[in-house]
Scaffold this active site. Structure first.
Site, PDB file in Angstrom:
ATOM      1  N   ASP A  78      15.957  36.743-109.242  1.00  0.00           N
ATOM      2  CA  ASP A  78      15.917  37.586-110.434  1.00  0.00           C
ATOM      3  C   ASP A  78      15.921  39.067-110.093  1.00  0.00           C
ATOM      4  O   ASP A  78      14.891  39.638-109.747  1.00  0.00           O
ATOM      5  CB  ASP A  78      14.670  37.251-111.257  1.00  0.00           C
ATOM      6  CG  ASP A  78      14.739  37.803-112.659  1.00  0.00           C
ATOM      7  OD1 ASP A  78      15.740  38.478-112.985  1.00  0.00           O
ATOM      8  OD2 ASP A  78      13.799  37.577-113.431  1.00  0.00           O
ATOM      9  N   ASP A 277      21.717  41.749-113.707  1.00  0.00           N
ATOM     10  CA  ASP A 277      20.583  40.839-113.851  1.00  0.00           C
ATOM     11  C   ASP A 277      21.022  39.410-113.541  1.00  0.00           C
ATOM     12  O   ASP A 277      21.744  38.789-114.317  1.00  0.00           O
ATOM     13  CB  ASP A 277      20.032  40.930-115.268  1.00  0.00           C
ATOM     14  CG  ASP A 277      18.673  40.259-115.421  1.00  0.00           C
ATOM     15  OD1 ASP A 277      18.299  39.473-114.535  1.00  0.00           O
ATOM     16  OD2 ASP A 277      17.987  40.521-116.428  1.00  0.00           O
TER      17      ASP A 277
END
Length: 399
Positions: A78, A277
């Site tokens: 992440d 992201d």
């Protein structure tokens, strides 16, 4: 994963873990070759930390070990959030999601240390306390997709692979030991938590400090496994680079998207208008721009779109087709400042069932995000010191 949905939507943490990591020399020099007091961020790195990345149902898991003796963990990769956490004992069945690997039990690790409420770390991180220990609470997603993780903040040793062939240890890493994790992220039971690779002070990247010279790179495979390198650079034929703007996330400057010979200038020409992201599946664009892009794409694809598929609250409909219609896709190029990236069909559409495929773009009113589908089969390198992100088309399973 700043804008996350069931661990793929927006991350709305109740607080951010903020800390600094002071690397120490390991007792066994073979275990930790990076920690050199004389090494500066610009020094050459002869041995690079590595970890395996595994593709599971469109989610990417990083395989590390935690504690002494080491226990395997598989955290979602992440770049959109900072804190690293994993499920820990005790973790009652009703309060935690199911996972294949054994739960990490801090009582069985000789290197686990709780962060006390009175410590300076807890004073910076949060005001939450639980029986004298500093605690955390993160809320991911929204509505039916919401996911909560809460527990204690602590320090622990992480163990990586390396280019030397030997394991390397990183001690005193601040992480969250999750004892209440409500809302199953997905069915991929290998997942034990999240590995936060964002630019914040508490992220794994920041805690690794000068030992990686502000550099890391990953390659997300279409399926199977690949690697993430901490300390390496992306170079060679086919590499394109664009300026990196670091704020709360890793921002790039999107100038336009070309579909066939039609270039659609982006609605905002400001510097740093989209962030990268890996915790978000699709690329999120402003509603009006996405509507225009969707119209241009559908006009160039010689097949009948499937109506009413892929709609979710807060987002416009996603462009979808029956797989049996064998749609032919136009060339699509993402134009970042100074870097043009031609996407492959697998970056544009993904199968959501045996019958339906849907676009990797979607519209919304929230953040503008470059999602992970469009990152597949690109070797992507972040050079924080030089403020650049580099992309190289690659077959990631060979990386």
């Amino acid at each position: 994963m700043a804008s996350k949905k069931s661990l793929s939507y927006a991350l709305f943490p109740f607080f951010l873990c903020l800390s600094t990591f002071n690397p120490t020399k390991a007792q066994n020099s073979q275990k930790l070759p990076f920690y050199n007091d004389n090494e500066t961020p610009k020094s050459p790195i002869s041995i690079i930390y590595q970890a395996e990345i595994i593709s599971v149902d469109d989610v990417y898991l990083m395989h590390l070990s935690i504690g002494t003796p080491p226990v395997d963990i598989f955290g979602s990769v992440d770049t959109g959030s900072d804190c690293t956490w994993t499920q820990c004992e005790p973790c009652p069945e009703l309060d935690c999601f199911k996972q294949e690997p054994p739960l990490f039990d801090p009582k069985k690790s000789s290197t686990y240390n709780s962060i006390s409420c009175s410590s300076s770390q807890c004073a910076v991180v949060a005001s939450n306390c639980s029986e004298g220990d500093c605690s955390y609470s993160f809320l991911y997603g929204r509505g039916a997709h919401a996911f909560l993780s809460s527990g204690n903040l602590a320090t622990e040793t992480l163990t990586f692979n390396s280019t030397s062939g030997l394991p390397v240890e990183m001690p005193n890493v601040i992480f969250g030991c999750g004892h209440k994790n409500i809302g199953s992220p997905t069915s991929d039971s290998k997942r034990t938590g999240i590995i936060g690779l964002g630019p914040g002070k508490s992220s794994l990247i920041s805690q690794m400090g000068t030992s990686i010279a502000g550099k890391f790179s990953y390659c997300l495979p279409d399926q199977g496994s690949s690697k993430i390198n901490f300390g390496g650079i992306v170079a060679g034929a086919g590499v394109v680079s664009t300026p990196l703007i670091i704020r709360d996330h890793y921002y790039l400057s999107l100038e336009a998207i070309s579909v066939g010979n039609q270039r659609l200038e982006f609605v905002s020409s400001s510097t740093g208008n989209i962030f990268v992201d890996t915790g978000v599946l699709r690329t999120l664009l402003p509603l009006e721009y996405h509507s225009n892009l969707k119209s241009v794409m559908s006009n160039m694809i010689k097949a009948q779109p499937v109506k009413g598929v892929g709609a979710e609250p807060g987002f416009s409909d996603v462009l979808c087709y029956n797989i049996s219609s064998q749609p032919k896709f136009p060339d699509v190029t993402i134009h970042f400042r100074g870097a043009d990236m031609k996407l492959s069909p697998s970056n544009l559409f993904r199968n959501i069932s045996d019958e339906i495929m849907c676009s990797a773009f979607r519209g919304g009113n929230a953040n503008i995000v470059y999602g992970r589908i469009m990152q597949i089969n690109f070797l992507i390198g972040y050079d924080i010191e030089q403020a650049m992100v580099s992309f190289k088309p690659s077959r990631c399973t060979n990386y």
